[in-house]
Scaffold this motif. Structure first.
Motif, mmCIF file in Angstrom:
data_model
loop_
_atom_site.group_PDB
_atom_site.id
_atom_site.type_symbol
_atom_site.label_atom_id
_atom_site.label_comp_id
_atom_site.label_asym_id
_atom_site.label_seq_id
_atom_site.Cartn_x
_atom_site.Cartn_y
_atom_site.Cartn_z
ATOM 1 N N SER A 54 0.802 -1.228 0.000
ATOM 2 C CA SER A 54 0.000 0.000 0.000
ATOM 3 C C SER A 54 0.832 1.272 0.000
ATOM 4 N N THR A 55 2.078 1.221 0.455
ATOM 5 C CA THR A 55 2.903 2.436 0.392
ATOM 6 C C THR A 55 3.242 2.795 -1.047
ATOM 7 N N ALA A 56 3.021 1.868 -1.978
ATOM 8 C CA ALA A 56 3.258 2.114 -3.400
ATOM 9 C C ALA A 56 1.993 2.593 -4.110
ATOM 10 N N VAL A 57 0.910 2.776 -3.356
ATOM 11 C CA VAL A 57 -0.372 3.184 -3.935
ATOM 12 C C VAL A 57 -0.759 4.540 -3.341
ATOM 13 N N PRO A 58 -0.766 5.584 -4.151
ATOM 14 C CA PRO A 58 -1.145 6.905 -3.626
ATOM 15 C C PRO A 58 -2.587 6.925 -3.122
ATOM 16 N N PHE A 130 -1.531 -6.834 -8.073
ATOM 17 C CA PHE A 130 -2.449 -6.186 -7.144
ATOM 18 C C PHE A 130 -2.111 -4.707 -6.973
ATOM 19 N N ARG A 131 -0.838 -4.380 -6.853
ATOM 20 C CA ARG A 131 -0.420 -2.967 -6.751
ATOM 21 C C ARG A 131 -0.887 -2.189 -7.972
ATOM 22 N N ASP A 132 -0.651 -2.752 -9.152
ATOM 23 C CA ASP A 132 -1.026 -2.059 -10.385
ATOM 24 C C ASP A 132 -2.540 -1.902 -10.509
ATOM 25 N N LEU A 133 -3.282 -2.898 -10.051
ATOM 26 C CA LEU A 133 -4.742 -2.813 -10.059
ATOM 27 C C LEU A 133 -5.199 -1.667 -9.156
ATOM 28 N N ARG A 137 -7.293 1.506 -10.472
ATOM 29 C CA ARG A 137 -8.716 1.479 -10.113
ATOM 30 C C ARG A 137 -8.933 2.089 -8.730
ATOM 31 N N PRO A 138 -9.092 3.408 -8.646
ATOM 32 C CA PRO A 138 -9.316 4.057 -7.352
ATOM 33 C C PRO A 138 -10.531 3.502 -6.607
ATOM 34 N N ASP A 139 -11.536 3.008 -7.324
ATOM 35 C CA ASP A 139 -12.708 2.445 -6.663
ATOM 36 C C ASP A 139 -12.349 1.177 -5.889
#
Length: 176
Positions: A54-58, A130-133, A137-139
């Protein structure tokens, strides 16, 4: 005198290192980049290194722990183990085709920068999908964040249960 981490029970470790969720910190990517540079200098050239978790997902809450995936040939695992141990990482789990390390855990709790390193065989990288998804996909990222929040306080001192609580959601997304 404080116990060494290696002398603590799992329950004591979970108390010392509870689940914490924080708003996204732009420094996390910088910390990953700095650790990436250190690792790249010492590891075999053939490895692939990725910022995952999650630290890789803004824009979503995350544990303030930088997750790093290293893909390598299984024949290099023992050599990589030695390099990581000399670089200050502690081995937390060893399986034939998977190893997990961490850095930034102290007898006083978390250091300022904490890393979980996942050593996997080339191609064993569902975490990247999963990270790329979540990035695309912000939703879905928002749904994942809601799930993490619902598990946080319930399993604040039980990392295994917290992780298990997320497993079905992650698998469901991977099956799409």
């Amino acid at each position: 005198m404080k116990k060494k981490l290696s002398e603590m029970s799992l329950e004591e470790l979970w108390r010392l290192f509870p689940i914490q969720l924080r708003p996204h910190n732009p420094c996390w990517n910088q910390w990953y980049q700095e650790e990436f540079e250190r690792l790249k200098k010492t590891l075999p050239e053939s490895v692939r290194i990725h910022h995952i978790g999650s630290t890789a997902v803004p824009d979503i809450l995350a544990k303030p722990i930088i997750d790093i995936l290293i893909e390598a040939a299984i024949t290099d695992f023992n050599r990589i183990d030695s390099i990581l141990l000399r670089s200050g990482y502690l081995c937390m789990n060893t399986e034939e085709k998977r190893r997990d390390f961490n850095k930034g855990y102290t007898e006083d709790g978390f250091a300022d920068r904490v890393f979980h390193l996942h050593l996997r065989e080339f191609g064993d990288h569902d975490e990247i999908f999963f990270r790329d998804l979540l990035r695309a996909r912000p939703d879905i990222a928002a749904q994942y964040e809601v799930l993490k929040i619902s598990l946080w306080k319930q399993f604040e001192f039980n990392r295994d249960a917290y992780t298990a609580g997320k497993r079905d959601f992650i698998r469901k997304q991977s099956d799409k």
